[in-house]
Scaffold this motif. Sequence first.
Motif, PDB file in Angstrom:
ATOM      1  N   SER A  80       0.157   4.340   0.679  1.00 53.58           N
ATOM      2  CA  SER A  80      -0.182   5.332   1.690  1.00 53.58           C
ATOM      3  C   SER A  80       0.326   4.880   3.063  1.00 53.58           C
ATOM      4  O   SER A  80      -0.116   3.858   3.596  1.00 53.58           O
ATOM      5  CB  SER A  80      -1.701   5.526   1.750  1.00 53.58           C
ATOM      6  N   ASP A  91      -2.930  -2.919  -2.802  1.00 56.29           N
ATOM      7  CA  ASP A  91      -3.661  -1.702  -3.152  1.00 56.29           C
ATOM      8  C   ASP A  91      -3.440  -1.449  -4.637  1.00 56.29           C
ATOM      9  O   ASP A  91      -2.304  -1.325  -5.092  1.00 56.29           O
ATOM     10  CB  ASP A  91      -3.148  -0.521  -2.329  1.00 56.29           C
ATOM     11  N   LYS A 126     -12.048   1.317  -0.455  1.00 59.14           N
ATOM     12  CA  LYS A 126     -11.635   2.308   0.536  1.00 59.14           C
ATOM     13  C   LYS A 126     -12.813   3.201   0.895  1.00 59.14           C
ATOM     14  O   LYS A 126     -13.613   3.518   0.030  1.00 59.14           O
ATOM     15  CB  LYS A 126     -10.499   3.166  -0.012  1.00 59.14           C
ATOM     16  N   ILE A 185      -7.324  -3.946  -2.943  1.00 59.92           N
ATOM     17  CA  ILE A 185      -7.937  -2.762  -2.338  1.00 59.92           C
ATOM     18  C   ILE A 185      -8.020  -1.705  -3.430  1.00 59.92           C
ATOM     19  O   ILE A 185      -7.057  -1.480  -4.167  1.00 59.92           O
ATOM     20  CB  ILE A 185      -7.104  -2.226  -1.157  1.00 59.92           C
ATOM     21  N   THR A 186      -9.170  -1.067  -3.539  1.00 59.26           N
ATOM     22  CA  THR A 186      -9.362  -0.057  -4.564  1.00 59.26           C
ATOM     23  C   THR A 186     -10.212   1.080  -4.032  1.00 59.26           C
ATOM     24  O   THR A 186     -10.974   0.905  -3.081  1.00 59.26           O
ATOM     25  CB  THR A 186     -10.007  -0.671  -5.828  1.00 59.26           C
ATOM     26  N   ASP A 187     -10.076   2.241  -4.643  1.00 60.65           N
ATOM     27  CA  ASP A 187     -10.956   3.350  -4.288  1.00 60.65           C
ATOM     28  C   ASP A 187     -12.058   3.504  -5.324  1.00 60.65           C
ATOM     29  O   ASP A 187     -12.860   4.414  -5.256  1.00 60.65           O
ATOM     30  CB  ASP A 187     -10.180   4.657  -4.113  1.00 60.65           C
ATOM     31  N   SER A 222      -2.590   4.597   5.641  1.00 57.05           N
ATOM     32  CA  SER A 222      -3.448   3.443   5.372  1.00 57.05           C
ATOM     33  C   SER A 222      -2.715   2.144   5.700  1.00 57.05           C
ATOM     34  O   SER A 222      -3.271   1.244   6.339  1.00 57.05           O
ATOM     35  CB  SER A 222      -3.875   3.454   3.900  1.00 57.05           C
ATOM     36  N   ARG A 223      -1.465   2.049   5.283  1.00 57.58           N
ATOM     37  CA  ARG A 223      -0.660   0.854   5.527  1.00 57.58           C
ATOM     38  C   ARG A 223      -0.502   0.604   7.020  1.00 57.58           C
ATOM     39  O   ARG A 223      -0.675  -0.515   7.507  1.00 57.58           O
ATOM     40  CB  ARG A 223       0.696   1.008   4.840  1.00 57.58           C
ATOM     41  N   GLY A 277      -1.269  -1.796 -10.790  1.00 53.56           N
ATOM     42  CA  GLY A 277      -1.636  -2.870  -9.867  1.00 53.56           C
ATOM     43  C   GLY A 277      -1.842  -4.200 -10.564  1.00 53.56           C
ATOM     44  O   GLY A 277      -1.459  -5.256 -10.048  1.00 53.56           O
ATOM     45  N   ASP A 293       0.855  -1.188   0.000  1.00 53.57           N
ATOM     46  CA  ASP A 293       0.000   0.000   0.000  1.00 53.57           C
ATOM     47  C   ASP A 293       0.893   1.241   0.000  1.00 53.57           C
ATOM     48  O   ASP A 293       1.755   1.377   0.858  1.00 53.57           O
ATOM     49  CB  ASP A 293      -0.893  -0.018   1.243  1.00 53.57           C
TER      50      ASP A 293
END
Length: 125
Positions: free
Chosen positions: A15, A59, A107, A86-88, A18-19, A67, A13
């Motif tokens: 960030s 992520d 997210k 993981i995705t936004d 976030s990580r 990714g 990840d």
Amino acid sequence: MSEKPTWTLLLIDPSAMSRATLKRQLEYYGYAVCDADSGRDGVGLFQQRHREIDLVILDMGINDVPGANALQVLQKIRPDTKVVLITDQTLADGRSLPQGVAGVLKKPVRTDRLLAVVGKGLGRT
């Protein structure tokens, strides 16, 4: 938790916040977590430790490589690799996931969903 973790996860990840949050949550529930802040570092870590890593959390927003490319490289190193993405972005319901992908988290990641999808990926459902 004082007992030794049974499962080892690789968290990739970009960030830092976030990580750190995800790592702290997973460790609280007994997982051993190694982490990387880029696709290159994550793939390098996986090359070194792929025999002990049970699941990868990737992520899709990593900056240095797409990714999807990182996912392909991980699966080339070890074809039976289980991955949680993981995705936004919102993924369409019913859309089939790539081979080896145990699930997708959107997210912001809620702890209950994180634990459910990781558990599913590890065959603990």
